[in-house]
Scaffold this motif. Structure first.
Motif, PDB file in Angstrom:
ATOM      1  N   GLN A   1       0.826  -1.204   0.000  1.00 18.13           N
ATOM      2  CA  GLN A   1       0.000   0.000   0.000  1.00 18.13           C
ATOM      3  C   GLN A   1       0.862   1.257   0.000  1.00 18.13           C
ATOM      4  O   GLN A   1       0.534   2.253  -0.651  1.00 18.13           O
ATOM      5  CB  GLN A   1      -0.935   0.000   1.213  1.00 18.13           C
ATOM      6  N   GLU A   2       1.992   1.214   0.717  1.00 23.30           N
ATOM      7  CA  GLU A   2       2.887   2.370   0.750  1.00 23.30           C
ATOM      8  C   GLU A   2       3.505   2.615  -0.629  1.00 23.30           C
ATOM      9  O   GLU A   2       3.651   3.765  -1.058  1.00 23.30           O
ATOM     10  CB  GLU A   2       3.995   2.144   1.794  1.00 23.30           C
TER      11      GLU A   2
ATOM     12  N   VAL B   1      -6.958   4.757  -7.121  1.00 20.63           N
ATOM     13  CA  VAL B   1      -6.487   6.033  -6.565  1.00 20.63           C
ATOM     14  C   VAL B   1      -7.353   6.426  -5.376  1.00 20.63           C
ATOM     15  O   VAL B   1      -6.847   6.831  -4.324  1.00 20.63           O
ATOM     16  CB  VAL B   1      -6.499   7.141  -7.640  1.00 20.63           C
ATOM     17  N   TYR B   2      -8.677   6.298  -5.530  1.00 22.18           N
ATOM     18  CA  TYR B   2      -9.585   6.672  -4.443  1.00 22.18           C
ATOM     19  C   TYR B   2      -9.436   5.763  -3.224  1.00 22.18           C
ATOM     20  O   TYR B   2      -9.815   6.151  -2.119  1.00 22.18           O
ATOM     21  CB  TYR B   2     -11.034   6.646  -4.931  1.00 22.18           C
ATOM     22  N   PHE B   3      -8.907   4.578  -3.421  1.00 16.90           N
ATOM     23  CA  PHE B   3      -8.667   3.689  -2.279  1.00 16.90           C
ATOM     24  C   PHE B   3      -7.657   4.314  -1.317  1.00 16.90           C
ATOM     25  O   PHE B   3      -7.732   4.122  -0.101  1.00 16.90           O
ATOM     26  CB  PHE B   3      -8.140   2.338  -2.762  1.00 16.90           C
TER      27      PHE B   3
ATOM     28  N   ASP C   1      -6.847  11.741 -14.747  1.00 13.58           N
ATOM     29  CA  ASP C   1      -5.501  11.987 -15.258  1.00 13.58           C
ATOM     30  C   ASP C   1      -4.449  11.361 -14.349  1.00 13.58           C
ATOM     31  O   ASP C   1      -3.475  10.761 -14.814  1.00 13.58           O
ATOM     32  CB  ASP C   1      -5.237  13.493 -15.377  1.00 13.58           C
ATOM     33  N   ILE C   2      -4.656  11.525 -13.052  1.00 15.42           N
ATOM     34  CA  ILE C   2      -3.710  10.980 -12.080  1.00 15.42           C
ATOM     35  C   ILE C   2      -3.707   9.459 -12.139  1.00 15.42           C
ATOM     36  O   ILE C   2      -2.650   8.815 -12.119  1.00 15.42           O
ATOM     37  CB  ILE C   2      -4.058  11.481 -10.669  1.00 15.42           C
ATOM     38  N   ALA C   3      -4.890   8.861 -12.236  1.00 13.43           N
ATOM     39  CA  ALA C   3      -4.993   7.407 -12.320  1.00 13.43           C
ATOM     40  C   ALA C   3      -4.285   6.881 -13.568  1.00 13.43           C
ATOM     41  O   ALA C   3      -3.551   5.892 -13.510  1.00 13.43           O
ATOM     42  CB  ALA C   3      -6.462   6.989 -12.328  1.00 13.43           C
ATOM     43  N   LYS C   4      -4.484   7.563 -14.680  1.00 16.69           N
ATOM     44  CA  LYS C   4      -3.845   7.145 -15.927  1.00 16.69           C
ATOM     45  C   LYS C   4      -2.328   7.253 -15.828  1.00 16.69           C
ATOM     46  O   LYS C   4      -1.591   6.343 -16.236  1.00 16.69           O
ATOM     47  CB  LYS C   4      -4.353   8.002 -17.085  1.00 16.69           C
ATOM     48  N   ALA C   5      -1.843   8.359 -15.270  1.00 20.75           N
ATOM     49  CA  ALA C   5      -0.397   8.551 -15.128  1.00 20.75           C
ATOM     50  C   ALA C   5       0.208   7.532 -14.170  1.00 20.75           C
ATOM     51  O   ALA C   5       1.357   7.112 -14.342  1.00 20.75           O
ATOM     52  CB  ALA C   5      -0.104   9.964 -14.632  1.00 20.75           C
TER      53      ALA C   5
END
Length: 202
Positions: free
Chosen positions: A7-8, A46-48, A34-38
């Motif tokens: 997770q880290e 990402v939301y997890f 965008d962040i998820a794709k990158a």
């Protein structure tokens, strides 16, 4: 066999991707997609780890601040002359500026946001004050040891912070400097000033 990341490690992966998005697109134009794709993750992935884009942004600010403060405290507490402490301080920041463009680029984004965001500006002012306090402590150490003359530590700390911030902007704009020459000249200027000494050739 592909190793599953902890997770880290996933969190770090997201932060690195988000930092690049913020630098390239700006905070306002960067989306969680965008962040998820990158990061090569799903949006749910990402939301997890982060509930919002702002939480990611705040984590990046905190990451830089924590790294900076750990270095400052280590420099102040470790043995050595004031010249060595200032040299170590200069090497830490200028070394980062010269080798980690993502650090300087993100700080430009942070400064730009703080102009319009009252909450962020107030938070940064608080973080800056903590840094200034550490510089003041460093100056007190040098004055108490007789290695520095008695100065107004409040204004001197602010001036030293301004030097560090100004050089960060130079590197963010792509300016190139001889790192060790810059470090050595900075320490010489801080320790000896600019006025000629009795031994300085006329």
């Amino acid at each position: 066999m592909t190793r599953h990341k902890s997770q880290e490690e996933r969190r770090h992966q997201i932060l690195e991707a988000a930092r690049l998005c913020f630098i390239r697109q700006g905070y306002e134009h960067s989306r969680m997609n965008d962040i998820a794709k990158a990061a090569e993750l799903s949006k749910g992935g990402v939301y997890f780890h982060f509930s919002s884009k702002r939480e990611i942004f705040d984590a990046l600010v905190e990451e830089i601040f924590n790294e900076s403060m750990l270095a400052m405290k280590a420099i102040r507490e470790n043995p050595g002359t004031m010249a060595i402490k200032f040299q170590t301080l200069a090497l830490f920041y200028l070394g980062i500026y010269a080798t980690r463009p993502e650090w300087t680029g993100f700080l430009v984004v942070v400064s730009e946001m703080a102009i319009r965001d009252d909450e962020l500006r107030g938070r940064l002012q608080g973080l800056h004050q903590v840094f200034i306090d550490e510089v003041q402590n460093l100056l007190r150490t040098g004055i108490a040891a007789g290695e520095l003359r008695s100065v107004n530590i409040t204004t001197t700390a602010a001036l030293l912070k301004g030097m560090i911030d100004g050089l960060e902007r130079h590197y963010a704009l792509g300016d190139q400097h001889d790192l060790m020459a810059l470090v050595n000249d900075a320490v010489d200027m801080v320790m000896n000033g600019l006025a000629p000494t009795d031994s300085t050739p006329s």
